[in-house]
Design an enzyme around this catalytic site. Structure first.
Site, PDB file in Angstrom:
ATOM      1  N   LEU A   8     -11.335 -32.855 -19.050  1.00 22.52           N
ATOM      2  CA  LEU A   8     -11.559 -33.188 -20.455  1.00 22.52           C
ATOM      3  C   LEU A   8     -12.727 -34.172 -20.571  1.00 22.52           C
ATOM      4  CD1 LEU A   8      -7.860 -33.585 -21.653  1.00 22.52           C
ATOM      5  CD2 LEU A   8      -9.183 -31.502 -21.186  1.00 22.52           C
ATOM      6  N   GLY A  11     -14.698 -36.345 -25.425  1.00 24.94           N
ATOM      7  CA  GLY A  11     -14.577 -37.569 -26.238  1.00 24.94           C
ATOM      8  C   GLY A  11     -15.916 -38.264 -26.414  1.00 24.94           C
ATOM      9  N   ARG A  15     -16.599 -46.744 -26.872  1.00 24.95           N
ATOM     10  CA  ARG A  15     -16.591 -48.100 -26.327  1.00 24.95           C
ATOM     11  C   ARG A  15     -17.716 -48.352 -25.316  1.00 24.95           C
ATOM     12  NH1 ARG A  15     -10.235 -47.580 -25.042  1.00 24.95           N
ATOM     13  NH2 ARG A  15     -10.828 -45.388 -25.186  1.00 24.95           N
ATOM     14  N   GLN A  72     -14.990 -28.181 -27.638  1.00 26.31           N
ATOM     15  CA  GLN A  72     -13.924 -28.689 -28.511  1.00 26.31           C
ATOM     16  C   GLN A  72     -14.589 -29.301 -29.740  1.00 26.31           C
ATOM     17  OE1 GLN A  72     -12.014 -32.299 -27.398  1.00 26.31           O
ATOM     18  NE2 GLN A  72     -10.159 -31.891 -28.563  1.00 26.31           N
ATOM     19  N   ASN A 227     -13.638 -46.903 -19.782  1.00 24.33           N
ATOM     20  CA  ASN A 227     -13.777 -46.867 -21.239  1.00 24.33           C
ATOM     21  C   ASN A 227     -14.941 -47.732 -21.712  1.00 24.33           C
ATOM     22  OD1 ASN A 227     -11.574 -45.116 -21.611  1.00 24.33           O
ATOM     23  ND2 ASN A 227     -10.137 -46.817 -21.559  1.00 24.33           N
ATOM     24  N   LYS A 350     -49.833 -43.137   0.412  1.00 25.65           N
ATOM     25  CA  LYS A 350     -49.362 -42.065  -0.472  1.00 25.65           C
ATOM     26  C   LYS A 350     -49.971 -40.750  -0.011  1.00 25.65           C
ATOM     27  CE  LYS A 350     -51.441 -40.196  -3.491  1.00 25.65           C
ATOM     28  NZ  LYS A 350     -52.320 -39.618  -4.503  1.00 25.65           N
ATOM     29  N   TYR A 365     -54.991 -49.584   1.330  1.00 28.31           N
ATOM     30  CA  TYR A 365     -54.474 -48.454   0.556  1.00 28.31           C
ATOM     31  C   TYR A 365     -54.968 -47.158   1.175  1.00 28.31           C
ATOM     32  CZ  TYR A 365     -53.949 -44.791  -2.842  1.00 28.31           C
ATOM     33  OH  TYR A 365     -53.625 -43.593  -3.423  1.00 28.31           O
ATOM     34  N   ASN A 385     -59.921 -42.607  -3.309  1.00 25.54           N
ATOM     35  CA  ASN A 385     -59.562 -41.178  -3.341  1.00 25.54           C
ATOM     36  C   ASN A 385     -59.663 -40.572  -4.723  1.00 25.54           C
ATOM     37  OD1 ASN A 385     -57.398 -42.750  -4.191  1.00 25.54           O
ATOM     38  ND2 ASN A 385     -55.903 -41.182  -3.636  1.00 25.54           N
TER      39      ASN A 385
HETATM   40  C1  UD1 Z   1      -5.663 -41.436 -21.858  1.00 23.75           C
HETATM   41  C2  UD1 Z   1      -4.152 -41.126 -21.910  1.00 23.75           C
HETATM   42  C3  UD1 Z   1      -3.372 -42.299 -21.351  1.00 23.75           C
HETATM   43  C4  UD1 Z   1      -3.815 -42.594 -19.932  1.00 23.75           C
HETATM   44  C5  UD1 Z   1      -5.335 -42.814 -19.862  1.00 23.75           C
HETATM   45  C6  UD1 Z   1      -5.725 -42.866 -18.417  1.00 23.75           C
HETATM   46  C7  UD1 Z   1      -3.774 -39.619 -23.803  1.00 23.75           C
HETATM   47  C8  UD1 Z   1      -3.324 -39.523 -25.214  1.00 23.75           C
HETATM   48  N1  UD1 Z   1      -3.775 -40.846 -23.268  1.00 23.75           N
HETATM   49  O1  UD1 Z   1      -5.917 -42.534 -22.714  1.00 23.75           O
HETATM   50  O2  UD1 Z   1      -1.977 -42.037 -21.366  1.00 23.75           O
HETATM   51  O3  UD1 Z   1      -3.131 -43.722 -19.446  1.00 23.75           O
HETATM   52  O4  UD1 Z   1      -6.048 -41.730 -20.497  1.00 23.75           O
HETATM   53  O5  UD1 Z   1      -7.093 -42.812 -18.245  1.00 23.75           O
HETATM   54  O6  UD1 Z   1      -4.095 -38.615 -23.217  1.00 23.75           O
HETATM   55  N2  UD1 Z   1     -11.093 -36.256 -24.654  1.00 23.75           N
HETATM   56  C9  UD1 Z   1     -11.462 -34.996 -25.104  1.00 23.75           C
HETATM   57  N3  UD1 Z   1     -11.213 -34.647 -26.374  1.00 23.75           N
HETATM   58  C10 UD1 Z   1     -10.592 -35.476 -27.268  1.00 23.75           C
HETATM   59  C11 UD1 Z   1     -10.213 -36.758 -26.796  1.00 23.75           C
HETATM   60  C12 UD1 Z   1     -10.482 -37.115 -25.504  1.00 23.75           C
HETATM   61  O7  UD1 Z   1     -12.020 -34.204 -24.334  1.00 23.75           O
HETATM   62  O8  UD1 Z   1     -10.390 -35.054 -28.422  1.00 23.75           O
HETATM   63  C13 UD1 Z   1     -11.400 -36.627 -23.268  1.00 23.75           C
HETATM   64  C14 UD1 Z   1     -12.340 -37.829 -23.184  1.00 23.75           C
HETATM   65  O9  UD1 Z   1     -13.678 -37.399 -23.071  1.00 23.75           O
HETATM   66  C15 UD1 Z   1     -11.872 -38.530 -21.907  1.00 23.75           C
HETATM   67  C16 UD1 Z   1     -10.424 -38.127 -21.756  1.00 23.75           C
HETATM   68  O10 UD1 Z   1     -10.219 -37.029 -22.619  1.00 23.75           O
HETATM   69  O11 UD1 Z   1     -12.593 -38.107 -20.778  1.00 23.75           O
HETATM   70  C17 UD1 Z   1      -9.456 -39.261 -22.093  1.00 23.75           C
HETATM   71  O12 UD1 Z   1      -9.682 -39.711 -23.407  1.00 23.75           O
HETATM   72  P1  UD1 Z   1      -9.646 -41.261 -23.766  1.00 23.75           P
HETATM   73  O13 UD1 Z   1      -9.885 -41.398 -25.210  1.00 23.75           O
HETATM   74  O14 UD1 Z   1     -10.486 -42.019 -22.833  1.00 23.75           O
HETATM   75  O15 UD1 Z   1      -8.082 -41.572 -23.480  1.00 23.75           O
HETATM   76  P2  UD1 Z   1      -7.438 -42.972 -23.139  1.00 23.75           P
HETATM   77  O16 UD1 Z   1      -7.331 -43.774 -24.359  1.00 23.75           O
HETATM   78  O17 UD1 Z   1      -8.142 -43.578 -21.976  1.00 23.75           O
HETATM   79 CA    CA Z   2     -10.056 -43.165 -20.886  1.00 24.01          CA
END
Ligand code: UD1
Ligand code: CA
Length: 454
Positions: A8, A11, A15, A72, A227, A350, A365, A385
């Site tokens: 995944l 996101g 942050r 997504q 994060n 170089k 050089y 050169n």
């Molecule tokens: C998430 C977990 C949490 C865990 C933590 C560990 C959930 C709800 N929570 O929280 O339990 O302890 O990771 O690292 O899953 N992403 C998508 N699409 C979205 C949202 C997120 O692809 O719509 C991807 C983000 O790019 C990221 C990952 O999912 O790589 C995790 O998302 P993030 O928002 O960082 O979750 P956490 O708050 O860290």
């Molecule tokens: Ca995360």
């Protein structure tokens, strides 16, 4: 048994406060996402699927053919993200590992343990947990009295009591594919955030009365999630230690690993000593018995055996055996120093080959040149050169002696054994074993001393 990874990475990474998608931020020379894919390689049998969204184009460009991407849009949470892989994978795999792209330190062996656990689990999935004093915003693992997992509670909804729980959700799961797709559709929108949380899938399994297995992992360092840029630096520091330890266990010495910065993929032979404040990057291969640093940067270069590289910057260069360079040597792209070359302080080379035994002790050089074996390059020698439009070659035969401060105006050739006087400006070819001198100083008038003669 077919095992496919779904990563995944859609996101926003708000942050991080960055224009670069979070998953492309580098750690020890490679994007976060690369590390995740690399760890998964050893446990999966199929091409990985990466869920992209924010910065999709950049992430897709980076991945090229190494993964299948699904988009997504909009990003409605981790459960919704996992669901996007269904169209690609339904009926095509037995097990699905789902993990987050911002967990780059998880090792292949750890994913392996997770998959092995799920193979033996009669229930639909297994997940990875860790016990830590600092919860870092991770979801808390709530267990039933019989120790089976009951729920994952996200920090912001956790009761004060649940917040005290030390067992955390790492963010790596292994599902039976058949069960997964169906269960994802049953996740309900979180009323507070309006997102579909993958973590709510635990409660669906509990409702179905099927067991969820937790694999408790004991290495907290591996579970550093990223994060913020503070986390990024912590993860990089942890990875640096891992990389350095690997080299040291393979026979490389480091005087101070804390200030030795090695990117992933660098190769170093045994009995090479790396001195402090040294950076070794990119596709670099270093042989045995060398002393590298202190205060050195080496990128995309090759070094043989028995070399000394002191306070130097090398990029795209080659050193054969027993070469010594520095302090303050700079080798640029295409510099090739053959065995026993000596290059002292403030030299720059170089696109040039210095054949065996060339000596170039002081601030010179050398560009677009071929310098014959055992030739001596005097202090301050310059290959002129570049004429403002084009680069031109300089060729010097073996056993030549280039006097201090010689200007070699290219294109120009000097035969073997040729000599130039100090300050010579060489504009024409010099035959073998011939001495050329240029414009010696001549007296033009008497001058007055500033200080009185005694
Ligand atoms: C998430 C977990 C949490 C865990 C933590 C560990 C959930 C709800 N929570 O929280 O339990 O302890 O990771 O690292 O899953 N992403 C998508 N699409 C979205 C949202 C997120 O692809 O719509 C991807 C983000 O790019 C990221 C990952 O999912 O790589 C995790 O998302 P993030 O928002 O960082 O979750 P956490 O708050 O860290
Ligand atoms: Ca995360």
């Amino acid at each position: 048994m077919k095992v496919t990874a779904v990563i995944l990475a859609a996101g926003q990474g708000t942050r991080m406060k960055s224009d670069l998608p979070k998953v492309l931020h580098p750690l020890c020379g490679k994007p976060m996402l690369w590390h995740v894919l690399e760890a998964l390689k050893s446990v999966t049998t199929e091409k990985p699927v990466v869920v992209v969204g924010h910065g999709a184009q950049a992430v897709q460009n980076y991945l090229a053919d190494s993964a299948d991407c699904v988009l997504q849009e909009p990003q409605l949470g981790t459960g919704h993200a996992a669901m996007q892989a269904e169209s690609l994978l339904k009926g095509k795999t037995d097990l699905v590992i789902v993990t987050y792209a911002d967990m780059p330190l998880l090792r292949g062996e750890t994913f392996k343990r997770l998959v092995e656990t799920q193979r033996l689990n009669p229930g639909p999935f297994s997940l990875l947990t860790v016990i830590a004093d600092d919860p870092r915003g991770f979801g808390r693992i709530v267990r039933k009295p019989d120790e089976t997992v009951e729920a994952i509670v996200e920090e912001y909804v956790a009761t004060p009591e649940q917040q005290q729980i030390k067992e955390l959700n790492v963010g790596a799961y292994c599902f039976n594919a058949d069960w997964l797709w169906d269960a994802l559709h049953r996740i309900e929108k979180n009323p507070k955030k309006g997102e579909y949380y993958l973590t709510d899938i635990v409660e669906i399994a509990v409702k179905d009365e099927v067991p969820v297995q937790a694999v408790l992992h004991d290495d907290f360092m591996e579970t550093i999630g990223i994060n913020t840029r503070v986390h990024l630096s912590e993860a990089e520091a942890a990875l640096r230690i891992r990389i350095n330890n690997e080299h040291m266990l393979n026979g490389v010495s480091m005087m101070n690993p804390a200030t030795t910065y090695m990117e992933v993929g660098v190769k170093i032979g045994k009995d090479t000593l790396i001195m402090p404040n040294t950076y070794i990057q990119g596709k670099t291969e270093i042989g045995e018995g060398n002393v590298i640093g202190p205060n050195t940067i080496i990128r995309d270069s090759k070094i043989g055996n028995g070399c000394k590289v002191l306070a130097a910057v090398m990029e795209g260069a080659v050193l054969e055996d027993d070469v010594d360079i520095g302090p303050f040597a700079r080798l640029r792209k295409g510099a090739h120093l053959k065995s026993h070359v000596h290059m002292g302080n403030f030299g720059e080379v170089k696109d040039s080959t210095l054949h065996e035994g060339v000596k170039m002790g002081h601030f010179s050089y050398i560009g677009n040149a071929d310098i014959g074996a055992n030739t001596n390059i005097g202090a301050g020698t310059i290959t002129c050169n570049y004429d403002g439009e084009k680069k031109h070659p300089t060729e010097i035969g073996e056993d030549a002696f280039i006097g201090s401060d010689t200007m070699l105006v290219a294109p120009v050739k000097l035969g073997a054994g040729a000599r130039t006087g100090a300050g010579a400006i060489v504009t024409k070819n010099v035959p073998e074993d011939t001495l050329v001198v240029g414009m010696p100083a001549r007296a033009i008038r008497k001058v007055e001393r500033k200080t009185k003669k005694k």
